[in-house]
Design a protein around this motif. Structure first.
Motif, PDB file in Angstrom:
ATOM      1  N   ASP A 186      27.398  24.884  23.579  1.00 13.69           N
ATOM      2  CA  ASP A 186      26.830  24.575  24.886  1.00 13.69           C
ATOM      3  C   ASP A 186      27.515  23.413  25.582  1.00 13.69           C
ATOM      4  OD1 ASP A 186      25.968  22.486  23.329  1.00 13.69           O
ATOM      5  OD2 ASP A 186      23.817  22.856  23.611  1.00 13.69           O
ATOM      6  N   GLN A 187      28.613  22.917  25.013  1.00  9.10           N
ATOM      7  CA  GLN A 187      29.361  21.815  25.615  1.00  9.10           C
ATOM      8  C   GLN A 187      30.638  22.276  26.309  1.00  9.10           C
ATOM      9  OE1 GLN A 187      28.096  18.638  25.624  1.00  9.10           O
ATOM     10  NE2 GLN A 187      26.340  19.680  24.676  1.00  9.10           N
ATOM     11  N   ARG A 188      30.948  23.587  26.193  1.00 10.62           N
ATOM     12  CA  ARG A 188      32.196  24.065  26.791  1.00 10.62           C
ATOM     13  C   ARG A 188      32.006  25.430  27.452  1.00 10.62           C
ATOM     14  NH1 ARG A 188      37.108  23.784  22.722  1.00 10.62           N
ATOM     15  NH2 ARG A 188      35.755  25.199  21.543  1.00 10.62           N
ATOM     16  N   CYS A 189      32.799  25.656  28.482  1.00 13.47           N
ATOM     17  CA  CYS A 189      32.842  26.946  29.173  1.00 13.47           C
ATOM     18  C   CYS A 189      34.269  27.484  29.081  1.00 13.47           C
ATOM     19  CB  CYS A 189      32.464  26.786  30.646  1.00 13.47           C
ATOM     20  SG  CYS A 189      30.856  26.017  30.937  1.00 13.47           S
ATOM     21  N   LEU A 190      34.408  28.790  29.173  1.00 13.80           N
ATOM     22  CA  LEU A 190      35.721  29.418  29.112  1.00 13.80           C
ATOM     23  C   LEU A 190      36.212  29.644  30.545  1.00 13.80           C
ATOM     24  CD1 LEU A 190      37.810  30.449  27.074  1.00 13.80           C
ATOM     25  CD2 LEU A 190      36.822  32.740  27.354  1.00 13.80           C
ATOM     26  N   ALA A 191      37.269  28.917  30.930  1.00 12.12           N
ATOM     27  CA  ALA A 191      37.740  28.921  32.316  1.00 12.12           C
ATOM     28  C   ALA A 191      39.043  29.696  32.457  1.00 12.12           C
ATOM     29  CB  ALA A 191      37.937  27.492  32.807  1.00 12.12           C
ATOM     30  N   SER A 192      39.198  30.305  33.612  1.00 12.01           N
ATOM     31  CA  SER A 192      40.455  30.964  33.965  1.00 12.01           C
ATOM     32  C   SER A 192      41.466  29.932  34.425  1.00 12.01           C
ATOM     33  CB  SER A 192      40.222  31.984  35.077  1.00 12.01           C
ATOM     34  OG  SER A 192      41.448  32.388  35.656  1.00 12.01           O
ATOM     35  N   MET A 193      42.710  30.059  33.955  1.00 10.29           N
ATOM     36  CA  MET A 193      43.792  29.164  34.359  1.00 10.29           C
ATOM     37  C   MET A 193      44.487  29.630  35.637  1.00 10.29           C
ATOM     38  SD  MET A 193      45.512  28.649  30.606  1.00 10.29           S
ATOM     39  CE  MET A 193      47.030  28.019  31.314  1.00 10.29           C
ATOM     40  N   GLY A 194      44.067  30.780  36.176  1.00  9.71           N
ATOM     41  CA  GLY A 194      44.761  31.309  37.341  1.00  9.71           C
ATOM     42  C   GLY A 194      46.111  31.911  36.994  1.00  9.71           C
ATOM     43  N   VAL A 195      46.280  32.308  35.732  1.00  9.80           N
ATOM     44  CA  VAL A 195      47.494  32.983  35.262  1.00  9.80           C
ATOM     45  C   VAL A 195      47.080  34.387  34.837  1.00  9.80           C
ATOM     46  CG1 VAL A 195      49.338  32.984  33.543  1.00  9.80           C
ATOM     47  CG2 VAL A 195      48.516  30.819  34.488  1.00  9.80           C
ATOM     48  N   TYR A 196      47.644  35.396  35.513  1.00 11.08           N
ATOM     49  CA  TYR A 196      47.237  36.781  35.280  1.00 11.08           C
ATOM     50  C   TYR A 196      48.454  37.642  34.955  1.00 11.08           C
ATOM     51  CZ  TYR A 196      43.589  34.927  38.424  1.00 11.08           C
ATOM     52  OH  TYR A 196      42.632  34.145  39.034  1.00 11.08           O
ATOM     53  N   VAL A 197      48.278  38.552  34.001  1.00  9.39           N
ATOM     54  CA  VAL A 197      49.251  39.621  33.768  1.00  9.39           C
ATOM     55  C   VAL A 197      48.576  40.938  34.121  1.00  9.39           C
ATOM     56  CG1 VAL A 197      50.711  40.838  32.126  1.00  9.39           C
ATOM     57  CG2 VAL A 197      50.444  38.355  31.946  1.00  9.39           C
ATOM     58  N   PHE A 198      49.138  41.640  35.096  1.00  9.38           N
ATOM     59  CA  PHE A 198      48.641  42.949  35.501  1.00  9.38           C
ATOM     60  C   PHE A 198      49.623  44.031  35.070  1.00  9.38           C
ATOM     61  CE2 PHE A 198      46.143  40.552  38.605  1.00  9.38           C
ATOM     62  CZ  PHE A 198      45.007  41.331  38.785  1.00  9.38           C
ATOM     63  N   THR A 199      49.102  45.142  34.604  1.00  7.53           N
ATOM     64  CA  THR A 199      49.916  46.350  34.592  1.00  7.53           C
ATOM     65  C   THR A 199      50.102  46.735  36.057  1.00  7.53           C
ATOM     66  OG1 THR A 199      49.034  47.042  32.456  1.00  7.53           O
ATOM     67  CG2 THR A 199      50.025  48.759  33.853  1.00  7.53           C
ATOM     68  N   THR A 200      51.342  46.858  36.491  1.00  5.36           N
ATOM     69  CA  THR A 200      51.634  46.909  37.926  1.00  5.36           C
ATOM     70  C   THR A 200      50.926  48.041  38.636  1.00  5.36           C
ATOM     71  OG1 THR A 200      53.777  45.868  37.507  1.00  5.36           O
ATOM     72  CG2 THR A 200      53.480  46.949  39.628  1.00  5.36           C
ATOM     73  N   ARG A 201      50.896  49.217  38.035  1.00  6.96           N
ATOM     74  CA  ARG A 201      50.206  50.342  38.680  1.00  6.96           C
ATOM     75  C   ARG A 201      48.733  50.008  38.926  1.00  6.96           C
ATOM     76  NH1 ARG A 201      51.191  55.754  39.124  1.00  6.96           N
ATOM     77  NH2 ARG A 201      53.043  55.578  37.789  1.00  6.96           N
ATOM     78  N   PHE A 202      48.087  49.377  37.945  1.00 11.51           N
ATOM     79  CA  PHE A 202      46.690  48.984  38.092  1.00 11.51           C
ATOM     80  C   PHE A 202      46.548  47.937  39.197  1.00 11.51           C
ATOM     81  CE2 PHE A 202      43.214  46.077  36.872  1.00 11.51           C
ATOM     82  CZ  PHE A 202      42.146  46.964  36.880  1.00 11.51           C
TER      83      PHE A 202
END
Length: 405
Positions: A186-202
């Protein structure tokens, strides 16, 4: 292929972003913030880069031209292209992170990459993107999001994820007021770093669909990711330090206080971010400047000694009989006799006059601090001169600012 988002206003970094884009703000003396994402790309073997710009992009564009194009070979189909809004699809600027990529979908399509890496150009960290792409491939994911734990207080400024025991993202909120913590912690949250890998078609499918939704913010964190976590395979990839297998160093330097603390991190004896790692060099524009110099040693005392302790001092700087402690001095800085500068960041060509005193300050380029002036000691006096004072008490002077003695 990598797409670097470098078009944000960076209003929380004013006055440092008054005349330049946030990724172009100097950092660690001789670098720009964007150099970290670009160096990560080069070191990861990624040599097809689009940099999407928007606000006050001239300084950033010049920096790329002066320092980065030499690393790419056109004959090998390598490139680093700076792309402003071109209004190819509609008559507006980039309306969000997803819209910025959507407006340049043709440039990605021409290269036909299997995967597309999307990055922010205003974060400070060292990361091997190749390993994240391999993780994405092994998981057969549609989208992979780089993740790291943060405190609940910090989490209000990020996208916050909930994952199951297979690291699949089952919940996502962008900048929640009351972020959900990690299971069993309860002391930490899982945050997005703004780094994404997409399969290009998706990626293309989601961008084309999002563009038709009138009420959308056209943003990856607010719209794209929450809309696909139930129907697609969206995975969180933990960002770990490979040597310790613990959470790696990453900083969002989006506020003046965060920017100051990230610079101060670097003057520690053993900083978390290692700029001296020969296996992971951080590249930038290399200017023809002489080495730093320290002159004068008083024969009858310590008042006139040119010295710097626990500091970063860049080429072209001269500490001439002044004393510098716990500072970052950019190229061409001069600290004159009897001056005292502590816990501060001085950017290119700042001149500190004799007997001047500076503490806990950020001073942008080409500022002349006159003889006997004091900065950072009386915040009301600093504000009266038009300087910014941050919530933690850092005095900030903008580029070419005028300081009264």
């Amino acid at each position: 292929m990598a797409v670097i988002l470098a078009g944000g206003k960076g209003s929380r970094l004013e006055p440092l972003t008054r005349d330049r884009a946030k990724p172009a703000v100097p950092f660690a003396g001789g670098y720009r913030i964007v150099d970290f994402a670009l160096s990560n790309c080069i070191n990861s073997g990624l040599r097809k880069l689009l940099i999407l710009t928007q606000y006050k992009a001239m300084s950033l564009d010049r920096h790329i031209n002066d320092g980065w194009r030499k690393y790419f070979c056109n004959e090998l189909k390598e490139f680093i292209d700076v792309v402003p809004p071109q209004q190819r699809i509609d008559e507006h600027w980039y309306q969000g992170t997803a819209d910025a990529v959507y407006q340049n979908i043709y440039a990605i399509e021409q290269e036909r990459p299997q995967y597309t890496l999307i990055l922010a150009g205003d974060h400070v960290y060292q990361m091997n993107y190749r390993k994240m792409i391999e993780f994405h491939h092994q998981q057969n994911a549609d989208l992979t999001v780089a993740a790291l734990p943060v405190t609940p207080e910090e989490a209000t400024g990020f996208g916050v994820m909930q994952v199951n025991d297979q690291q699949r993202i089952v919940g996502f909120e962008e900048k929640p007021v009351h972020p959900k913590t990690m299971p069993g912690d309860d002391q930490r949250c899982l945050a997005s770093m703004g780094v994404y890998v997409f399969t290009t078609r998706f990626l293309f499918e989601q961008l084309l669909n999002d563009a038709t939704i009138r009420e959308s913010n056209h943003d990856f964190g607010k719209d794209i990711i929450p809309s696909v976590i139930d129907s697609a395979k969206v995975i969180a990839c933990p960002f770990l330090d490979e040597s310790t297998n613990s959470t790696a160093y990453w900083r969002d330097v989006g506020t003046l206080d965060a920017y100051y603390e990230a610079n101060m991190d670097l003057i520690r004896v053993e900083p978390h971010l290692n700029l001296y790692d020969a296996d992971w060099p951080i590249r930038t524009v290399q200017r023809n400047l002489p080495p730093p110099k320290f002159v004068f040693r008083s024969e009858d005392g310590i008042d006139r000694v040119g010295m710097a302790t626990d500091s970063i001092v860049c080429p072209g700087s001269i500490v001439s009989g002044g004393q510098v402690d716990r500072c970052v001095l950019g190229p061409g800085v001069r600290v004159n006799s009897y001056a005292q500068v502590s816990d501060s960041i001085l950017m290119d060509n700042v001149n500190v006059g004799r007997h001047a005193k500076i503490q806990r300050a950020i001073i942008d380029k080409h500022v002349d601090v006159p003889e006997g002036a004091e900065i950072g000691f009386d915040h009301e006096a600093d504000r009266a001169q038009g300087f910014t004072v941050t919530p933690s008490g850092i005095t900030v002077i903008g580029k070419s600012g005028v300081v009264r003695s």
